[in-house]
Design a protein around this motif. Sequence first.
Motif, PDB file in Angstrom:
ATOM      1  N   TRP A 180      45.042  -2.505   7.834  1.00  0.00           N
ATOM      2  CA  TRP A 180      46.143  -2.293   8.738  1.00  0.00           C
ATOM      3  C   TRP A 180      47.228  -3.525   8.507  1.00  0.00           C
ATOM      4  CZ3 TRP A 180      46.695   2.490  10.249  1.00  0.00           C
ATOM      5  CH2 TRP A 180      47.703   2.706  11.376  1.00  0.00           C
ATOM      6  N   ALA A 184      53.288   6.266  10.144  1.00  0.00           N
ATOM      7  CA  ALA A 184      51.974   6.707   9.954  1.00  0.00           C
ATOM      8  C   ALA A 184      51.910   8.309  10.160  1.00  0.00           C
ATOM      9  CB  ALA A 184      51.033   6.051  10.788  1.00  0.00           C
ATOM     10  N   LYS A 211      50.089   5.037   6.065  1.00  0.00           N
ATOM     11  CA  LYS A 211      48.666   4.817   6.833  1.00  0.00           C
ATOM     12  C   LYS A 211      48.350   6.073   7.455  1.00  0.00           C
ATOM     13  CE  LYS A 211      48.215   0.622   5.309  1.00  0.00           C
ATOM     14  NZ  LYS A 211      47.308   0.360   4.426  1.00  0.00           N
ATOM     15  N   LEU A 231      53.856   1.026   9.461  1.00  0.00           N
ATOM     16  CA  LEU A 231      52.686   1.942   9.334  1.00  0.00           C
ATOM     17  C   LEU A 231      52.913   2.895   8.183  1.00  0.00           C
ATOM     18  CD1 LEU A 231      51.441   2.156  13.057  1.00  0.00           C
ATOM     19  CD2 LEU A 231      51.033   0.330  11.322  1.00  0.00           C
ATOM     20  N   GLY A 276      40.462  -1.290   7.473  1.00  0.00           N
ATOM     21  CA  GLY A 276      40.671  -0.594   8.451  1.00  0.00           C
ATOM     22  C   GLY A 276      40.912  -0.999  10.079  1.00  0.00           C
ATOM     23  N   ASP A 300      42.944   4.979   8.095  1.00  0.00           N
ATOM     24  CA  ASP A 300      43.396   3.357   8.226  1.00  0.00           C
ATOM     25  C   ASP A 300      43.256   2.977   9.703  1.00  0.00           C
ATOM     26  OD1 ASP A 300      44.347   2.864   5.449  1.00  0.00           O
ATOM     27  OD2 ASP A 300      45.564   4.638   6.028  1.00  0.00           O
ATOM     28  N   CYS A 301      43.250   3.912  10.875  1.00  0.00           N
ATOM     29  CA  CYS A 301      43.043   3.491  11.863  1.00  0.00           C
ATOM     30  C   CYS A 301      42.444   4.547  12.767  1.00  0.00           C
ATOM     31  CB  CYS A 301      44.639   3.208  12.611  1.00  0.00           C
ATOM     32  SG  CYS A 301      44.392   2.729  14.536  1.00  0.00           S
TER      33      CYS A 301
END
Length: 199
Positions: free
Chosen positions: A2, A83, A59, A56, A185, A134-135
């Motif tokens: 991240w 993101a 992502k 982001l 991540g 990624d998150c």
Amino acid sequence: TWPAIKFPGWVSLIVTCHEKTAAKSGNGNYAKNTGKTPGAVFDRSCGKGFDDMGRLLGKVALITGGTSGMGVVTAQRFADEGAQVVLTGRSKERGEAVAGEIGGNARFIAMDAGDEGQIKAAIDFAVATFGRLDCLFNNAGSIAHPARIEKITTEQFNAEMSTLVGGVLFAMKHAIPIMRQQGGGSIINNASTAGHRTG
């Protein structure tokens, strides 16, 4: 991994956005108080003053409990930062409305955070849709017992533990192998202030 984000500052930003959004809806119960979808009362001014928008970009984030309150605010903020986000929640109607409000970077999949099979399916959906994860923001939560501790039933206790504890654990269980394989991540586990109070 991240992008470089100072974690306390990022969390503070999310909280600030949540407070502004909740203020516009009365008490954070968006649909009940406004007659609108939760995303419709998001206060986009909460991002002003931050010069590094787009942190982001590229992502992918999965946000459980993403159809109300902190989940909506986080999803909108992540999307504003570039993101692609996957929202989960139990209400398909509300979830699709929130995803539509956020725009093209958002997708919704119905999920019960107390069901490991549905959790895995949501994570698989995120990877199948956007190619990576990624998150993970574990935000889903619910209170099943309306009474005080001395009146709680076994069924109510098990329902709460499966969501509040099991939901977090099993989401991490299925996200970690994906993040490890792709090289990194971030996992953020949200908790309620209710944990500081007795029932």
